[in-house]
Scaffold this active site. Structure first.
Site, mmCIF file in Angstrom:
data_model
loop_
_atom_site.group_PDB
_atom_site.id
_atom_site.type_symbol
_atom_site.label_atom_id
_atom_site.label_comp_id
_atom_site.label_asym_id
_atom_site.label_seq_id
_atom_site.Cartn_x
_atom_site.Cartn_y
_atom_site.Cartn_z
ATOM 1 N N HIS A 1 -28.028 26.382 36.145
ATOM 2 C CA HIS A 1 -27.835 27.805 36.402
ATOM 3 C C HIS A 1 -26.658 28.079 37.341
ATOM 4 O O HIS A 1 -26.305 29.225 37.567
ATOM 5 C CB HIS A 1 -29.152 28.419 36.907
ATOM 6 C CG HIS A 1 -30.116 28.627 35.789
ATOM 7 N ND1 HIS A 1 -30.797 29.795 35.575
ATOM 8 C CD2 HIS A 1 -30.479 27.812 34.772
ATOM 9 C CE1 HIS A 1 -31.540 29.688 34.490
ATOM 10 N NE2 HIS A 1 -31.379 28.481 33.994
ATOM 11 N N GLU B 1 -42.890 0.214 22.627
ATOM 12 C CA GLU B 1 -42.986 1.433 21.833
ATOM 13 C C GLU B 1 -41.621 1.747 21.227
ATOM 14 O O GLU B 1 -40.587 1.322 21.744
ATOM 15 C CB GLU B 1 -43.440 2.595 22.729
ATOM 16 C CG GLU B 1 -44.893 2.482 23.137
ATOM 17 C CD GLU B 1 -45.851 2.940 22.065
ATOM 18 O OE1 GLU B 1 -46.079 2.168 21.122
ATOM 19 O OE2 GLU B 1 -46.373 4.057 22.164
ATOM 20 N N SER C 1 -24.543 27.363 30.753
ATOM 21 C CA SER C 1 -24.694 26.443 29.637
ATOM 22 C C SER C 1 -23.364 26.195 28.960
ATOM 23 O O SER C 1 -22.501 27.065 28.911
ATOM 24 C CB SER C 1 -25.661 27.019 28.611
ATOM 25 O OG SER C 1 -26.944 27.129 29.148
ATOM 26 N N LYS D 1 -35.483 32.816 20.456
ATOM 27 C CA LYS D 1 -34.954 31.710 19.653
ATOM 28 C C LYS D 1 -35.622 30.385 20.048
ATOM 29 O O LYS D 1 -35.952 29.571 19.185
ATOM 30 C CB LYS D 1 -33.432 31.610 19.835
ATOM 31 C CG LYS D 1 -32.782 30.724 18.778
ATOM 32 C CD LYS D 1 -31.272 30.908 18.720
ATOM 33 C CE LYS D 1 -30.679 29.969 17.680
ATOM 34 N NZ LYS D 1 -29.250 30.189 17.463
ATOM 35 N N ASP D 2 -35.861 30.190 21.355
ATOM 36 C CA ASP D 2 -36.590 28.996 21.798
ATOM 37 C C ASP D 2 -38.018 29.006 21.254
ATOM 38 O O ASP D 2 -38.568 27.951 20.925
ATOM 39 C CB ASP D 2 -36.626 28.919 23.338
ATOM 40 C CG ASP D 2 -35.307 28.414 23.913
ATOM 41 O OD1 ASP D 2 -34.490 27.880 23.143
ATOM 42 O OD2 ASP D 2 -35.092 28.564 25.137
#
Lengths: 256, 422
Positions: free
Chosen positions: B216, B288, B220, B244-245
């Site tokens: 922040h 894994e 972005s 959108k998320d």
């Protein structure tokens, strides 16, 4: 733009890797016979009649050597046995009942709240009685083997005389599907090993299928509930995705 | 800066709190009106998805810990008890178990996004490095979590991985004894792994907080890799990117639910349903899936210490990535050569994962060594050189130009605020 080839490239590589892994695994050992299981697929449920026949086989054959420590007699409700049947089954075995007033250990008839009785007191006793080999606990055996139910079925029907050029260790049996092909367990099931009470013909294949259905249930007793919940949740999520996407389209309509 | 905050909120209670502790103003600035580049594609969902995955892991983990017993004699049975007797215990455990895989899928795609669009470049170096710290913490947490059910793969995985430290000269053996709390992987090891497996997720939360705080400050990155030049290039985070998320979260949950409800053991290893037995070594010890590429690098080096150093190096190299890449252009869209190389790196890592799942014999060794070579070649040689030699395509003048076709007027429903941070 040029983003579709990118996605394809990555997806292709991932799929290719996955296929190569599966192919390599399959080539290791004999191909497992394909069995139609009542419990496979997203809507699969356990064939309870088959699981009950499988339990009969467990009682009369498997439980002579194999423990099933994670299960309680009360769990047998899950394959459709009634409370009275379960009480009778539990009462047919003697389990350790603590100590009496003189401090001596006592035995008492089993109750539905008891664990399945183990055939041997400990691993050493089990080994001593089985030529040094330890019969594995069967509670989650179906999950603990590569190939799962298919493998266990194959193991039951995979016994034969060893090939002429194979040198067997003393006391070992030949099994086409066992890793290394030499297994300490003698062939447990033959045609007619048990008498079914429901008129089903006890062929080797039928017995193998029934006992594996029972073992699959024992390993994942929650499976039916899980799949049914899954269908509802995925339907709900599809609806939610549709709605969310519609809202997104509407909100963004004045931006594009 | 002592003094009450001048709150713009109308609700008296909210205003009362906000005046004294301006959390509402902060949320409004950081998640409400926060100016966000308008041209995100769906790759920009994966940060939010990682956040969701992390919260699911912590919540399910807390409930599992209420029923799990970190004792070598009881651990396996306590997990089975969760599966069989705890109300919806099977659901909680399968969500947690598959959640680890989903968390890594999401984070790996998130990292790829950062690589492809050059999100690690100035001024976002520290943001990227905090991300690498999170990755390292996740790997440690996942490894220790995998030990807890105390199955065969838990025990032998723990033995193999902790033994890696014995490769270090002189102090190696002592480090391993110290890690184990004894002279083999045993009850003290399980106890401390449980303790740390509970602790580290909260350390991850703290670093995620720093990661987001740094984000922040810089704002972005975006698919074009150019900074927003004004309000016409950005949208307020809410509602545009919250919705959108949300679409991404829904799709994520569908994939997740499909795994949990229909193939909960697909990604697991059957050997971990066999209780740990120090006397019996499994035919193959594999970690894994999400750790397989590193395992492949480890086994590609014929020397043990060399393998361990290369394996750690494969992560550590990411810390200096911002300084290895010499190109000022961020997005691979405008870097034709880099674009090919970075896509090849993705394939390379997938190949490494495949190599890690196989015994290091025959062709797998050759493939593993070639793939390991490319991995390091990419970061240490190709990135610095290509950055100097490559001729990037012409960058667009601004974000809004290619989107709106000529920097058109502000859309009516998009009250983009003046840029506060970026």
């Amino acid at each position: 733009m040029r983003r579709i080839p990118l996605a394809r490239l990555i997806l292709g590589a991932a799929l290719g890797g996955l296929l190569a892994t599966t192919a390599a695994r399959a080539a290791d050992d004999a191909k497992l016979p394909k069995v139609e299981w009542s419990f496979s697929g997203p809507f699969g449920t356990y064939d309870l009649a088959s699981a009950q026949r499988g339990f009969l086989i467990y009682q009369q054959v498997c439980s002579n050597c194999h423990s099933m420590n994670q299960l309680y007699y009360r769990n047998l409700e899950g394959i459709g046995l009634t409370e009275d049947q379960i009480k009778a089954i539990a009462a047919s075995v003697q389990v350790p009942g603590g100590v009496d007033d003189n401090g001596q250990p006592i035995q008492r008839p089993g109750r539905p709240a008891d664990h399945f009785r183990a055939p041997f007191a400990n691993d050493q006793a089990a080994r001593a009685a089985n030529g040094g080999a330890l019969p594995p606990d069967q509670s989650v055996l179906e999950l603990a083997r590569e190939g799962g139910a298919d493998y266990l079925y194959a193991l039951m029907v995979g016994y034969s005389d060893p090939p002429a050029d194979m040198k067997m260790q003393p006391g070992m049996m030949y099994n086409k599907y066992f890793p290394g092909h030499q297994i300490a367990m003698p062939q447990p099931l033959q045609d007619g090993s048990v008498q079914y009470t429901d008129g089903t013909k006890p062929s080797l294949e039928q017995e193998a299928k029934d006992v594996v259905t029972f073992l699959a249930w024992a390993a994942e007793p929650e499976m039916v509930e899980r799949k049914q919940m899954g269908v509802k949740i995925i339907l709900f999520l599809l609806l939610l995705t549709g709605l969310t996407y519609a809202v997104k389209r509407k909100l963004w309509s004045d931006v594009h | 800066m002592v003094g009450l905050h001048k709150s713009e909120f109308k609700n008296p209670l909210v205003r009362w709190i906000d005046t004294r502790l301006p959390v509402f103003t902060m949320m409004q600035n950081e998640y409400g009106s926060f100016p966000t580049p308008r041209n995100f594609n769906y790759f920009w969902n994966f940060g939010a998805l990682a956040m969701v995955a992390m919260m699911i892991m912590i919540i399910t983990g807390i409930f599992l810990a209420m029923n799990y017993v970190p004792n070598t004699a009881l651990a396996f049975d306590s997990v089975e008890r969760i599966m069989r007797d705890v109300n919806y215990g099977w659901l909680i455990r399968y969500v947690h178990m598959n959640g680890a895989s989903m968390f890594f899928v999401v984070v790996y795609i998130h990292i790829f996004r950062g690589l492809y669009y050059g999100s690690y470049k100035t001024p976002r170096e520290l943001l990227w490095m905090l991300g690498v710290v999170i990755l390292l913490l996740m790997m440690m947490t996942a490894f220790m979590g995998y030990v807890l059910p105390w199955g065969q793969m838990s025990y032998w995985g723990a033995t193999v991985i902790t033994n890696l430290f014995s490769a270090f000269p002189i102090v190696g053996k002592s480090i391993v004894t110290w890690l184990w709390g004894g002279f083999s992987v045993d009850n003290p090891t399980l106890n401390r792994f449980f303790s740390l497996h509970y602790l580290l997720p909260f350390v991850i939360v703290a670093v995620v907080f720093l990661h987001v705080a740094a984000l922040h400050i810089t704002g972005s990155n975006n698919p074009l890799g150019i900074e927003p030049k004004g309000p016409q290039d950005t949208l307020p985070f809410h509602p545009y990117y919250t919705v959108k998320d949300s679409v991404g979260i829904c799709v994520f949950l569908i994939v997740y639910a499909a795994l949990v409800f229909f193939a909960p053991n697909f990604l697991g290893n059957p050997d971990n349903y066999i209780p740990a037995n120090p006397m019996v070594t499994p035919a193959e010890i594999v970690p894994e899936w999400y750790l397989l590429p590193y395992y492949a690098i480890l086994r590609s080096v014929p020397n043990k210490l060399g393998g361990v150093l290369m394996m750690f190096g494969s992560i550590l190299v990411l810390f200096v990535l911002p300084w290895l890449d010499t190109s000022p252009v961020r997005s691979a869209r405008f870097r034709p050569i880099f674009r090919q190389l970075v896509l090849l790196l993705v394939i390379d890592v997938i190949v490494l994962g495949d190599v890690g799942a196989h015994r290091p014999e025959g062709w797998w060794v050759v493939v593993g060594r070639l793939a390991t070579t490319y991995y390091f070649l990419f970061f240490l040689v190709l990135l610095p050189v290509v950055g100097k030699l490559e001729r990037p395509l012409k960058l667009p003048d601004s974000i809004s130009k290619p989107v709106l076709g000529g920097g058109g007027p502000l859309p009516g429903g998009a009250p983009a605020k003046p840029m506060e941070k970026a």
